[in-house]
Design an enzyme around this catalytic site. Structure first.
Site, PDB file in Angstrom:
ATOM      1  N   ASP A  44       0.915  -1.072   0.029  1.00 22.87           N
ATOM      2  CA  ASP A  44      -0.046  -0.095  -0.124  1.00 22.87           C
ATOM      3  C   ASP A  44       0.984   1.097   0.139  1.00 22.87           C
ATOM      4  OD1 ASP A  44      -1.687   2.226   1.082  1.00 22.87           O
ATOM      5  OD2 ASP A  44      -3.050   0.579   1.148  1.00 22.87           O
ATOM      6  N   ILE A  45       0.478   2.381  -0.790  1.00 23.65           N
ATOM      7  CA  ILE A  45       1.104   3.523  -1.088  1.00 23.65           C
ATOM      8  C   ILE A  45       1.294   4.406   0.444  1.00 23.65           C
ATOM      9  CG2 ILE A  45       1.633   3.409  -3.382  1.00 23.65           C
ATOM     10  CD1 ILE A  45      -0.727   5.813  -3.328  1.00 23.65           C
TER      11      ILE A  45
ATOM     12  N   ASN B 122     -12.793  -3.179   2.283  1.00 23.34           N
ATOM     13  CA  ASN B 122     -13.762  -1.746   2.575  1.00 23.34           C
ATOM     14  C   ASN B 122     -14.573  -2.133   1.550  1.00 23.34           C
ATOM     15  OD1 ASN B 122     -12.490  -0.893   4.722  1.00 23.34           O
ATOM     16  ND2 ASN B 122     -10.816   0.155   3.417  1.00 23.34           N
TER      17      ASN B 122
ATOM     18  N   GLY C 277     -14.962   3.599   3.406  1.00 27.31           N
ATOM     19  CA  GLY C 277     -13.601   4.052   3.080  1.00 27.31           C
ATOM     20  C   GLY C 277     -13.218   3.684   1.858  1.00 27.31           C
ATOM     21  N   GLN C 278     -13.881   2.615   0.881  1.00 21.27           N
ATOM     22  CA  GLN C 278     -13.461   2.286  -0.210  1.00 21.27           C
ATOM     23  C   GLN C 278     -13.211   3.600  -1.138  1.00 21.27           C
ATOM     24  OE1 GLN C 278     -15.676  -0.555  -2.331  1.00 21.27           O
ATOM     25  NE2 GLN C 278     -14.076  -1.251  -3.736  1.00 21.27           N
TER      26      GLN C 278
ATOM     27  N   HIS D   3     -10.298  -5.517  -2.958  1.00 21.69           N
ATOM     28  CA  HIS D   3      -9.061  -5.566  -2.720  1.00 21.69           C
ATOM     29  C   HIS D   3      -8.906  -5.872  -1.273  1.00 21.69           C
ATOM     30  CE1 HIS D   3      -9.930  -1.198  -2.546  1.00 21.69           C
ATOM     31  NE2 HIS D   3      -8.959  -1.142  -1.419  1.00 21.69           N
TER      32      HIS D   3
ATOM     33  N   HIS E 230      -7.062  -5.588   2.299  1.00 20.23           N
ATOM     34  CA  HIS E 230      -6.012  -4.952   3.131  1.00 20.23           C
ATOM     35  C   HIS E 230      -5.277  -6.180   4.024  1.00 20.23           C
ATOM     36  CE1 HIS E 230      -6.763  -0.610   1.954  1.00 20.23           C
ATOM     37  NE2 HIS E 230      -7.939  -1.324   1.606  1.00 20.23           N
TER      38      HIS E 230
END
Length: 128
Positions: free
Chosen positions: A45-46, A101, A107-108, A114, A116
């Site tokens: 994750d960035i 999410n 919060g998507q 995906h 997390h």
């Protein structure tokens, strides 16, 4: 399709040309890939929220986990299996949190299913 150096980035049958994660799957957008499978890609994750924060995504496009589950192809199971393999590879074993999410209210922000994978520290409950 697998090459000598890993998985070749190719178009998948079900993709969205405007989707950021579809672009990562085909190699149009760079990402720090940590694991690739026939149906999945896992990358860092960035904006990590834990020492280990990896996104596990399917190569095919589904807007959220509910849509992926409705497809009935075992994809959600595959995402969970791949997350476990990533956790093992990252050295966090079975101590991790796996979060999907679904929808903007949850919060998507990227509408490609995906998971997390979060770990490497204690996880409080309830979360944020």
């Amino acid at each position: 399709m697998r090459s000598a150096t890993g998985w070749e980035r190719t178009q998948v049958a079900q993709s969205d040309p405007e989707c950021l994660f579809c672009k990562i799957v085909v190699g149009e957008v760079p990402a720090e890939i940590v694991r690739e499978g026939e149906r999945t890609v896992a990358f860092r994750d960035i904006n990590p929220q834990a020492p280990t924060h990896v996104l596990v995504i399917p190569r095919e496009h589904h807007p959220d986990v509910a849509a992926a589950a409705r497809a009935g192809t075992g994809l959600v199971d595959e995402l969970a299996r791949e997350a476990q393999e990533v956790a093992r590879g990252e050295g966090i074993g079975s101590d991790y949190r796996l979060v999907f999410n679904t929808g903007t209210g949850a919060g998507q922000t990227v509408f490609h299913v995906h998971a997390h994978l979060l770990g490497g520290r204690g996880m409080e409950w309830p979360p944020g």
